[in-house]
Design an enzyme around this catalytic site. Sequence first.
Site, PDB file in Angstrom:
ATOM      1  N   HIS A 124      -5.206   2.234   0.746  1.00  9.36           N
ATOM      2  CA  HIS A 124      -5.661   2.621  -0.594  1.00  9.36           C
ATOM      3  C   HIS A 124      -6.713   1.595  -1.017  1.00  9.36           C
ATOM      4  CE1 HIS A 124      -5.279   3.099  -4.988  1.00  9.36           C
ATOM      5  NE2 HIS A 124      -4.680   4.246  -4.759  1.00  9.36           N
ATOM      6  N   ASP A 201       1.963  -3.170   1.233  1.00  7.27           N
ATOM      7  CA  ASP A 201       1.726  -2.306   0.078  1.00  7.27           C
ATOM      8  C   ASP A 201       2.810  -1.227   0.122  1.00  7.27           C
ATOM      9  OD1 ASP A 201       1.035  -0.219  -1.569  1.00  7.27           O
ATOM     10  OD2 ASP A 201      -1.028  -0.041  -0.872  1.00  7.27           O
ATOM     11  N   GLN A 204       4.050   3.723  -2.032  1.00  2.00           N
ATOM     12  CA  GLN A 204       4.621   5.033  -1.715  1.00  2.00           C
ATOM     13  C   GLN A 204       5.953   4.896  -0.973  1.00  2.00           C
ATOM     14  OE1 GLN A 204       3.331   7.863  -2.763  1.00  2.00           O
ATOM     15  NE2 GLN A 204       1.405   7.028  -3.512  1.00  2.00           N
ATOM     16  N   LYS A 227       5.645   5.122  -9.709  1.00  2.59           N
ATOM     17  CA  LYS A 227       5.780   5.988  -8.532  1.00  2.59           C
ATOM     18  C   LYS A 227       7.251   6.200  -8.190  1.00  2.59           C
ATOM     19  CE  LYS A 227       1.275   5.168  -6.961  1.00  2.59           C
ATOM     20  NZ  LYS A 227       0.192   6.114  -7.189  1.00  2.59           N
ATOM     21  N   CYS A 365      -8.362   7.801  -3.709  1.00  2.00           N
ATOM     22  CA  CYS A 365      -8.604   6.355  -3.628  1.00  2.00           C
ATOM     23  C   CYS A 365      -8.550   5.856  -2.188  1.00  2.00           C
ATOM     24  CB  CYS A 365      -7.641   5.546  -4.487  1.00  2.00           C
ATOM     25  SG  CYS A 365      -7.862   5.819  -6.238  1.00  2.00           S
TER      26      CYS A 365
END
Lengths: 407, 148
Positions: A124, A201, A204, A227, A365
């Site tokens: 991202h 990261d 998600q 999220k 993104c």
Amino acid sequence: MPALDVQKLRKDFPNLNLKVYGKPLVYLDNAATTFKPQYVVDAISNHYAHGASNVHRGVHFLSEQATKAYEDSRQTVKVFLNAKSTQEIIFTRGTTESINLVAQSFGRTFFKEGDEILISAMEHHSNIVPWQILCQQIGCTLKVAPMNQKGELLYEEFVRLLTPKTRLVAMVYVSNSLGTINPIARVIKEAHSRNIPVLVDGAQAVTHHPVDVQALDCDFFAFSGHKIFGPTGIGVLYGKQQFLESMPPYQGGGDMIASVSFAKTTYNVLPYKFEAGTPAIAEVIGLNAAIKYVQAIGLENMAAYKKELLFYGTNILCSVPGVRLIGTAREKTSILSFVVEGIHPHDLGTIVDEDGVAIRTGHHCTQPVMEFFKVPATARASLAFYNTKEEIDILVKAIYRAKEIFK
Amino acid sequence: MRDELYQQTILEHNRNPRNFRKLEGATHVAEGYNPLCGDHLWVYVKVNPVGTIEDAAFEGSGCAISKASASMMTASLKGKSIAEAKVLFEEFHKLVIGELKPDEHSNHLGKLTVFSGIWQYPARVKCASLSWHTMHGALEKAKTVSTE
């Protein structure tokens, strides 16, 4: 494993009752943000209606209550990630700020000209740009581990790109535009065998499966509250204590200090050293509620059900003539990125919207990912545990209507 | 309910865009890019010595709205003076943001009023206006125009 009672759970989410253009909303944009259960909404409004006060400040009753609620949330996050200590849990504005914090505090302090930072081709923008800014500031280099046409990390290439100059691996656990689940445990092991720390990261990933930062042995882990059915404006940076101790503050202000004089300021201990200013107290309380809500249902239960949805959605989308899936990794989450021959994703997005279906269209993104697959954009249906097969059918019907318009 | 966005005229221009080619001998060229949706086009204008637009064309990729808009724009520019083209640009701009109502305000838009409902789709306004901003940039001798 108990099956999810999806119809019952849907009642927890007031937004799922919305109608758009007189049609029931079909919300398939969960990778952008998830809806919030009433439980979370209540936690936030209760704070403002009955408890709003600042934290770590006053000795009065309300301030003590707010401080307790705030710190309770940190404890919940600690257990959620299985961190060793609450000192390793920093509240930030979101994944983006968490990564920027590491880039500016850790990277800017310990990296030097010529050093390398290794990311993957499916990051991202929030795990690309902070490193580019750092590279411009101190003259280090950003390296990118490539992927294959399915959207899977080319592991051997990744290993080849680890050099004596690599100072950090920063990698996405689950790709937001492709759904790919990266072999992050293996990546961390490989990097650690060369003494290279790893930032994950996890934006998600946290809604997909339980994360155990000690078992993974990652050095930094970032995620966002919104999220995972929590509020916007709140996120978390987990960092191993020895790294966080060695890092200078990211921002200066109140709360992050031990004492201040014009001659010298000493900084507060972890985690407060990295939490300058009045924090997002209501959002932290909302995040606590969101994680507790998720834990009560069970991430494994959600994952098993979403796997079914993904299988169903993949099959039915592939049966539509002219539909091509972008991102077909063997290991993937319930994210269906696709293009339809002869229909630009933005036109598709507008047409299915008229049928009440909310999907994301654009580059998500991840412009380098779009460039790799040679598409200007994709349409993306990202599924949460509250979605149903019937909703996927409505999307497919809407795609057929778009095809009819554009035939 | 909003006005239908995908009217037949728009769909038809998307299917068969007019002046969809590189224009040799163009006197004004600009590149237009909308990084948000990936729409990317070049607008070519050929102005003769007395200041009349002899020809206009475009190339590139984008959604149906941006393609149809570019197609109809190039068709409408031919024979106009630069000053008239700029008036048309202003009118079209006002049209797509809902400030110009074709039934109430006098205008020179003609067929272009097919875009009169697009202000009801705020996320799509830039799709319709990209080629126009690019054309305006070309006339102003800008090289790259971005609508972000």
